[in-house]
Write a protein that holds these residues in place. Structure first.
Motif, PDB file in Angstrom:
ATOM      1  N   ASP A 183     -97.922 -44.332  38.657  1.00 29.54           N
ATOM      2  CA  ASP A 183     -97.965 -43.084  39.421  1.00 29.54           C
ATOM      3  C   ASP A 183     -96.597 -42.748  40.005  1.00 29.54           C
ATOM      4  O   ASP A 183     -96.195 -41.583  40.026  1.00 29.54           O
ATOM      5  CB  ASP A 183     -99.009 -43.177  40.526  1.00 29.54           C
ATOM      6  N   LEU A 184     -95.875 -43.761  40.506  1.00 25.64           N
ATOM      7  CA  LEU A 184     -94.526 -43.503  41.002  1.00 25.64           C
ATOM      8  C   LEU A 184     -93.602 -43.132  39.857  1.00 25.64           C
ATOM      9  O   LEU A 184     -92.816 -42.183  39.964  1.00 25.64           O
ATOM     10  CB  LEU A 184     -93.963 -44.720  41.731  1.00 25.64           C
ATOM     11  N   TYR A 185     -93.694 -43.842  38.745  1.00 26.40           N
ATOM     12  CA  TYR A 185     -92.835 -43.524  37.606  1.00 26.40           C
ATOM     13  C   TYR A 185     -93.075 -42.093  37.132  1.00 26.40           C
ATOM     14  O   TYR A 185     -92.135 -41.345  36.853  1.00 26.40           O
ATOM     15  CB  TYR A 185     -93.080 -44.498  36.460  1.00 26.40           C
ATOM     16  N   GLY A 186     -94.351 -41.695  37.040  1.00 25.16           N
ATOM     17  CA  GLY A 186     -94.659 -40.333  36.616  1.00 25.16           C
ATOM     18  C   GLY A 186     -94.148 -39.298  37.590  1.00 25.16           C
ATOM     19  O   GLY A 186     -93.613 -38.252  37.189  1.00 25.16           O
ATOM     20  N   PHE A 187     -94.294 -39.599  38.894  1.00 27.39           N
ATOM     21  CA  PHE A 187     -93.798 -38.681  39.923  1.00 27.39           C
ATOM     22  C   PHE A 187     -92.290 -38.514  39.820  1.00 27.39           C
ATOM     23  O   PHE A 187     -91.766 -37.391  39.842  1.00 27.39           O
ATOM     24  CB  PHE A 187     -94.186 -39.199  41.301  1.00 27.39           C
ATOM     25  N   LEU A 188     -91.571 -39.620  39.708  1.00 23.25           N
ATOM     26  CA  LEU A 188     -90.113 -39.543  39.624  1.00 23.25           C
ATOM     27  C   LEU A 188     -89.660 -38.833  38.355  1.00 23.25           C
ATOM     28  O   LEU A 188     -88.708 -38.054  38.374  1.00 23.25           O
ATOM     29  CB  LEU A 188     -89.516 -40.949  39.684  1.00 23.25           C
ATOM     30  N   GLN A 189     -90.345 -39.109  37.254  1.00 18.32           N
ATOM     31  CA  GLN A 189     -89.982 -38.476  35.991  1.00 18.32           C
ATOM     32  C   GLN A 189     -90.070 -36.954  36.111  1.00 18.32           C
ATOM     33  O   GLN A 189     -89.181 -36.223  35.672  1.00 18.32           O
ATOM     34  CB  GLN A 189     -90.912 -38.971  34.876  1.00 18.32           C
ATOM     35  N   THR A 190     -91.152 -36.474  36.735  1.00 21.41           N
ATOM     36  CA  THR A 190     -91.316 -35.033  36.931  1.00 21.41           C
ATOM     37  C   THR A 190     -90.329 -34.504  37.963  1.00 21.41           C
ATOM     38  O   THR A 190     -89.720 -33.444  37.771  1.00 21.41           O
ATOM     39  CB  THR A 190     -92.756 -34.711  37.365  1.00 21.41           C
ATOM     40  N   ALA A 191     -90.148 -35.244  39.049  1.00 16.44           N
ATOM     41  CA  ALA A 191     -89.315 -34.766  40.147  1.00 16.44           C
ATOM     42  C   ALA A 191     -87.843 -34.659  39.771  1.00 16.44           C
ATOM     43  O   ALA A 191     -87.123 -33.807  40.297  1.00 16.44           O
ATOM     44  CB  ALA A 191     -89.473 -35.682  41.356  1.00 16.44           C
ATOM     45  N   ILE A 192     -87.387 -35.515  38.872  1.00 19.94           N
ATOM     46  CA  ILE A 192     -85.991 -35.440  38.441  1.00 19.94           C
ATOM     47  C   ILE A 192     -85.713 -34.089  37.798  1.00 19.94           C
ATOM     48  O   ILE A 192     -84.619 -33.530  37.921  1.00 19.94           O
ATOM     49  CB  ILE A 192     -85.663 -36.601  37.492  1.00 19.94           C
ATOM     50  N   ALA A 193     -86.728 -33.526  37.142  1.00 17.96           N
ATOM     51  CA  ALA A 193     -86.578 -32.208  36.515  1.00 17.96           C
ATOM     52  C   ALA A 193     -86.965 -31.070  37.458  1.00 17.96           C
ATOM     53  O   ALA A 193     -86.358 -29.997  37.435  1.00 17.96           O
ATOM     54  CB  ALA A 193     -87.420 -32.133  35.245  1.00 17.96           C
ATOM     55  N   ASP A 194     -87.990 -31.305  38.301  1.00 17.91           N
ATOM     56  CA  ASP A 194     -88.509 -30.226  39.155  1.00 17.91           C
ATOM     57  C   ASP A 194     -89.230 -30.858  40.339  1.00 17.91           C
ATOM     58  O   ASP A 194     -90.397 -31.256  40.234  1.00 17.91           O
ATOM     59  CB  ASP A 194     -89.467 -29.341  38.348  1.00 17.91           C
ATOM     60  N   GLU A 195     -88.573 -30.927  41.485  1.00 18.70           N
ATOM     61  CA  GLU A 195     -89.143 -31.590  42.651  1.00 18.70           C
ATOM     62  C   GLU A 195     -90.372 -30.869  43.193  1.00 18.70           C
ATOM     63  O   GLU A 195     -91.340 -31.516  43.629  1.00 18.70           O
ATOM     64  CB  GLU A 195     -88.087 -31.716  43.750  1.00 18.70           C
ATOM     65  N   VAL A 196     -90.356 -29.538  43.183  1.00 14.94           N
ATOM     66  CA  VAL A 196     -91.481 -28.785  43.737  1.00 14.94           C
ATOM     67  C   VAL A 196     -92.731 -29.005  42.896  1.00 14.94           C
ATOM     68  O   VAL A 196     -93.821 -29.265  43.429  1.00 14.94           O
ATOM     69  CB  VAL A 196     -91.132 -27.286  43.828  1.00 14.94           C
ATOM     70  N   THR A 197     -92.593 -28.927  41.591  1.00 16.59           N
ATOM     71  CA  THR A 197     -93.741 -29.161  40.713  1.00 16.59           C
ATOM     72  C   THR A 197     -94.272 -30.574  40.885  1.00 16.59           C
ATOM     73  O   THR A 197     -95.487 -30.804  40.927  1.00 16.59           O
ATOM     74  CB  THR A 197     -93.354 -28.925  39.241  1.00 16.59           C
ATOM     75  N   ALA A 198     -93.378 -31.532  41.004  1.00  9.44           N
ATOM     76  CA  ALA A 198     -93.794 -32.926  41.194  1.00  9.44           C
ATOM     77  C   ALA A 198     -94.614 -33.074  42.467  1.00  9.44           C
ATOM     78  O   ALA A 198     -95.650 -33.757  42.482  1.00  9.44           O
ATOM     79  CB  ALA A 198     -92.578 -33.836  41.231  1.00  9.44           C
ATOM     80  N   GLU A 199     -94.179 -32.445  43.553  1.00  6.35           N
ATOM     81  CA  GLU A 199     -94.909 -32.537  44.809  1.00  6.35           C
ATOM     82  C   GLU A 199     -96.282 -31.885  44.701  1.00  6.35           C
ATOM     83  O   GLU A 199     -97.301 -32.468  45.121  1.00  6.35           O
ATOM     84  CB  GLU A 199     -94.121 -31.892  45.945  1.00  6.35           C
ATOM     85  N   LEU A 200     -96.335 -30.688  44.155  1.00  4.56           N
ATOM     86  CA  LEU A 200     -97.612 -29.986  44.044  1.00  4.56           C
ATOM     87  C   LEU A 200     -98.594 -30.753  43.163  1.00  4.56           C
ATOM     88  O   LEU A 200     -99.773 -30.897  43.502  1.00  4.56           O
ATOM     89  CB  LEU A 200     -97.380 -28.579  43.481  1.00  4.56           C
ATOM     90  N   ASP A 201     -98.099 -31.237  42.027  1.00  8.00           N
ATOM     91  CA  ASP A 201     -98.973 -31.977  41.109  1.00  8.00           C
ATOM     92  C   ASP A 201     -99.485 -33.270  41.736  1.00  8.00           C
ATOM     93  O   ASP A 201    -100.658 -33.629  41.583  1.00  8.00           O
ATOM     94  CB  ASP A 201     -98.229 -32.298  39.814  1.00  8.00           C
TER      95      ASP A 201
END
Length: 212
Positions: A183-201
């Motif tokens: 879950d952390l790896y997936g969050f970081l992977q998304t957040a590196i590209a788009d922090e807002v989307t990572a937070e919302l998701d």
């Protein structure tokens, strides 16, 4: 599982000094802390001065966001310590982690400035160490009595739980058993590209898990 993105080549610049007594460490820290944004880690004569670079700081802030989302969505309380100095002169140990949190012991420290001479250490401490560190941080934080210690080297997340004075590696966080390493790896992977989307998701995912 690891974070798919390769780690930055440099996450921190470090300088190490050896055979320094506590008084010398305090003098150096006071002198440099007024002029730099360096962080100071001292362990029984060894002083490591760290200057975090962009790769380090971004990962540390994203992990901080990950934790804050969990605390808010799970209805917990938290006192954030950031990189507040955790010093024990009696142990000849001092650290300035990337993040420190009181969660389980929030009520014990919520209304005053923490004094480690009488207050417990943070429940959770986080360190991002991308480049080599000369300090044995597992032993350092175990000596300070930190119950849970997260280490991240840019690719791999290590979760350590204090058991009878020593850290044991865990598959999931004792503080947040809802989440796994993936879950952390997936969050970081998304957040590196788009922090807002990572937070919302991630907020949506946590809510779904708690309502299931």
């Amino acid at each position: 599982m690891y974070l798919e993105a390769p780690p930055p080549l440099m996450g921190e610049n470090r300088m190490v000094f050896r055979s320094l007594d506590w008084a010398a460490f305090q003098q150096i820290r006071q002198l440099l802390a007024e002029r730099t944004h360096a962080r100071f880690t001292y362990d029984t004569g060894v002083l490591e001065i760290t200057m975090p670079l962009e790769g380090h700081e971004r990962l540390a802030r994203l992990i901080e966001l990950f934790i804050r989302i969990l605390v808010v969505e799970l209805g917990l309380k938290m006192k954030s310590m950031g990189s507040t100095t955790l010093a024990r002169a009696d142990l000849l140990k001092s650290a300035e982690p990337d993040n420190g949190y009181y969660i389980q012991n929030y009520a014990l420290v919520a209304d005053h400035e923490v004094d480690l001479a009488v207050d417990p250490p943070p429940d959770l401490v986080v360190e991002v160490d991308i480049t080599h560190t000369d300090i044995q941080k597992n032993a350092l934080y175990a000596s300070l009595g930190v119950p849970e210690f997260w280490r991240f080297n840019g690719r791999e997340w290590t979760i350590l739980q204090l058991v009878e004075g020593r850290y044991e590696e865990c598959d999931c966080s004792p503080t947040f058993p809802l989440v796994a390493k993936a879950d952390l790896y997936g969050f970081l992977q998304t957040a590196i590209a788009d922090e807002v989307t990572a937070e919302l998701d991630f907020r949506q995912w946590v809510r779904a898990q708690t309502q299931a």
